[in-house]
Design an enzyme around this catalytic site. Structure first.
Site, PDB file in Angstrom:
ATOM      1  N   GLN A 104       0.815  -1.212   0.000  1.00  0.00           N
ATOM      2  CA  GLN A 104       0.000   0.000   0.000  1.00  0.00           C
ATOM      3  C   GLN A 104       0.853   1.269   0.000  1.00  0.00           C
ATOM      4  OE1 GLN A 104      -2.586  -0.539   3.408  1.00  0.00           O
ATOM      5  NE2 GLN A 104      -3.711  -2.213   2.428  1.00  0.00           N
ATOM      6  N   GLU A 124     -15.025   3.642   9.755  1.00  0.00           N
ATOM      7  CA  GLU A 124     -15.515   4.709  10.627  1.00  0.00           C
ATOM      8  C   GLU A 124     -15.366   6.089  10.007  1.00  0.00           C
ATOM      9  OE1 GLU A 124     -14.056   2.584  14.821  1.00  0.00           O
ATOM     10  OE2 GLU A 124     -13.305   4.565  14.272  1.00  0.00           O
ATOM     11  N   HIS A 156      -1.045  -0.129   5.603  1.00  0.00           N
ATOM     12  CA  HIS A 156      -1.614   0.722   6.667  1.00  0.00           C
ATOM     13  C   HIS A 156      -0.700   1.900   6.985  1.00  0.00           C
ATOM     14  CE1 HIS A 156      -4.693  -2.368   8.442  1.00  0.00           C
ATOM     15  NE2 HIS A 156      -4.616  -2.428   7.119  1.00  0.00           N
ATOM     16  N   TYR A 193     -10.111 -10.744   9.957  1.00  0.00           N
ATOM     17  CA  TYR A 193     -10.359 -11.324   8.640  1.00  0.00           C
ATOM     18  C   TYR A 193     -10.637 -12.816   8.706  1.00  0.00           C
ATOM     19  CZ  TYR A 193      -8.759  -6.812   6.961  1.00  0.00           C
ATOM     20  OH  TYR A 193      -8.635  -5.472   6.744  1.00  0.00           O
ATOM     21  N   TYR A 240      -9.589   7.024  19.981  1.00  0.00           N
ATOM     22  CA  TYR A 240     -10.677   6.564  19.118  1.00  0.00           C
ATOM     23  C   TYR A 240     -10.854   5.045  19.123  1.00  0.00           C
ATOM     24  CZ  TYR A 240     -11.266  11.375  17.956  1.00  0.00           C
ATOM     25  OH  TYR A 240     -11.521  12.724  18.074  1.00  0.00           O
TER      26      TYR A 240
END
Length: 362
Positions: A75, A227, A137, A248, A237
Site C-alpha cells: 500500500q 468509521e 496501513h 479477517y 478513538y
C-alpha cells in the site's frame, strides 16, 4: 452517536440524472491524490512515485523532477499532495510517501516549491517513528487547520495494532505539526512528537469544514467497522479495544463496540466499503449537498451496491441523517474525491489505467 442501517438512495435519487460525468484524464498508474492549482491546473500523484501536472484542457505532463524516491510496495508509494493555504505567496506544496525497504520503512511528509514544472527546495519535514517491517496501513492524508498548522494521519502498520493505544508511538495516530514540520505540543503525557489523537487503525482521509471548523476523518476497520470520526486533540478513538469489525478470520478482535473513556465514531459501515479520500462539499453547483461529506469507496459494501463508488453522507447539524451511493457506473475503485473551486466534483480512480473524472451539473 453511531448511526447504523441507514437507507441508501441509489440511482433514483433526486438530481442524479442531472449529473454529467466526463473523463478528463486517462493513463495514470494507480493515482492517489489530486490538488487544484490557482491557475486552473491540477497536480496528481501516482503511487509508483510520479507527480504530474494536468493542464486545464486535460493534457498530462511528464513526471515532475525533484520528487523524493519512494517505496512502491504493498500500500506504499507516493500518496497525498496538498497545497499550503498561502501557496499563492509562498509556493509550498506538501507530499507524503513511504520510504525504505518492504521490511524497513516509514511514512514521510515533505514540501517543495513548484517552479517551472519541477519541485525545488524539497525537504523532508517529518518521519513517523518507529520504523516498520510491513508495507501496509500507512494512512498518509494531510489537512491544514485555520492557523496553517496541519494534521497527518498515520496507520498502525497492521502488525502493530496494539501500538495504536501507545501515545509514545506514531502508529495509529494523528500528529499535529507546524507548517515547517515542527511537532506541536501533545495532550498525552510522554507522547511521541506531535501526537494529537490515538486509537486509529488505518486513517484514509482528514478534512476540515471551512464553515464550522469541524475536523472529520475516516479510517478502515478490519472486516467491517469502517468509521467516520470527529477529531479532537487528546481523544482516543478506540482501536483495537473498541471496534464494530471482526478479524479477517471471522474471530473477534475485541468484544467491545464502545468503551469508557474512548470516543465513538459518528458513523460506521458494516460491511466495509473501504473508505478512501473524502471531501466536505461547500459550493453552489450541487447546493443540495452543501455541508455533506463525499467519501470515496474502494469496494461495494452492501450486496446491492456497485463496487467502487462515492458515498454522500448527509450531515444535518453535525449528525448523520442518511447516505447516498453515487457514481457506481464508473465500475472502478474510487481512491480520491475533491471539490474544485467552481463547485465541480473530481474523482480519482485507482486502476492501472487510472482516470480523473469531472462531475458537474448539466
Amino acid at each position: 452517536m453511531i448511526v447504523l442501517g441507514l437507507a441508501l438512495m441509489l440511482a433514483a435519487a433526486p438530481g442524479h440524472a442531472q449529473m454529467h460525468l466526463e473523463t478528463r484524464v486517462e493513463g495514470l498508474e494507480h493515482p492517489w491524490s489530486l490538488a487544484f492549482l490557482p491557475d486552473g491546473r491540477m497536480l496528481v500523484t501516482e503511487k509508483p512515485g510520479r507527480l504530474r501536472l494536468v493542464a486545464a484542457d486535460g493534457t498530462l505532463s511528464d513526471p515532475l523532477a525533484g520528487v523524493p524516491e519512494v517505496l512502491y510496495s504493498g500500500q506504499g508509494g507516493l500518496l497525498d499532495v496538498v497545497l499550503h493555504p498561502d501557496f499563492e505567496t509562498n509556493g509550498w506544496l506538501y507530499l507524503t510517501w513511504s520510504e525504505g525497504r518492504p521490511r524497513d520503512n516509514t511514512l514521510h511528509l515533505g514540501r517543495g516549491r513548484l517552479v517551472s514544472g519541477a519541485l525545488e527546495d524539497f525537504e523532508t519535514l517529518f518521519s513517523a517513528t518507529p520504523r516498520r517491517r510491513t508495507d501496509v496501513h500507512y494512512g498518509g492524508r494531510v489537512a491544514f487547520l485555520a492557523d496553517n498548522s496541519l494534521l497527518l494521519g498515520i496507520g498502525e502498520g497492521f502488525d502493530f495494532r496494539e501500538q495504536a493505544q501507545n501515545p509514545q508511538s506514531h502508529f495509529g495516530s494523528f500528529v499535529h505539526l507546524a507548517d515547517d514540520g515542527t511537532p506541536l505540543g501533545s495532550a498525552f503525557e510522554g507522547a511521541a512528537p506531535g501526537v494529537f489523537s490515538i486509537g486509529h487503525r488505518n486513517p484514509q482521509a482528514v478534512v476540515v469544514d471551512p464553515v464550522t471548523g469541524t475536523v472529520y476523518a475516516n479510517e478502515h476497520g478490519p472486516q467491517g467497522g469502517d468509521e467516520i470520526n470527529v477529531l479532537a486533540e487528546g481523544n482516543n478513538y478506540g482501536w483495537p479495544i473498541a471496534s464494530h469489525g471482526v478479524d479477517y478470520t471471522g474471530a473477534l478482535v475485541t468484544p467491545f463496540q464502545t468503551y469508557a473513556g474512548m470516543t465513538d465514531p459518528v458513523h460506521v459501515w458494516v460491511p466495509s466499503i473501504a473508505p478512501a479520500g473524502m471531501a466536505i462539499y461547500r459550493g453552489d453547483m450541487f447546493a443540495d449537498w452543501d455541508g455533506d461529506l463525499l467519501v470515496a469507496a474502494l469496494i461495494a459494501g452492501d450486496a446491492d451496491v456497485p463496487s467502487g463508488h462515492v458515498r454522500r453522507v448527509d450531515l444535518e447539524n453535525g449528525t448523520v441523517a442518511g447516505e447516498e451511493v453515487l457514481f457506481g457506473e464508473l465500475e472502478a475503485r474510487i481512491r480520491d474525491v475533491r471539490v474544485a473551486p467552481d463547485g465541480a466534483v473530481w474523482l480519482v480512480t485507482d486502476e492501472e489505467n487510472g482516470r480523473l473524472v469531472r462531475v458537474s451539473r448539466e
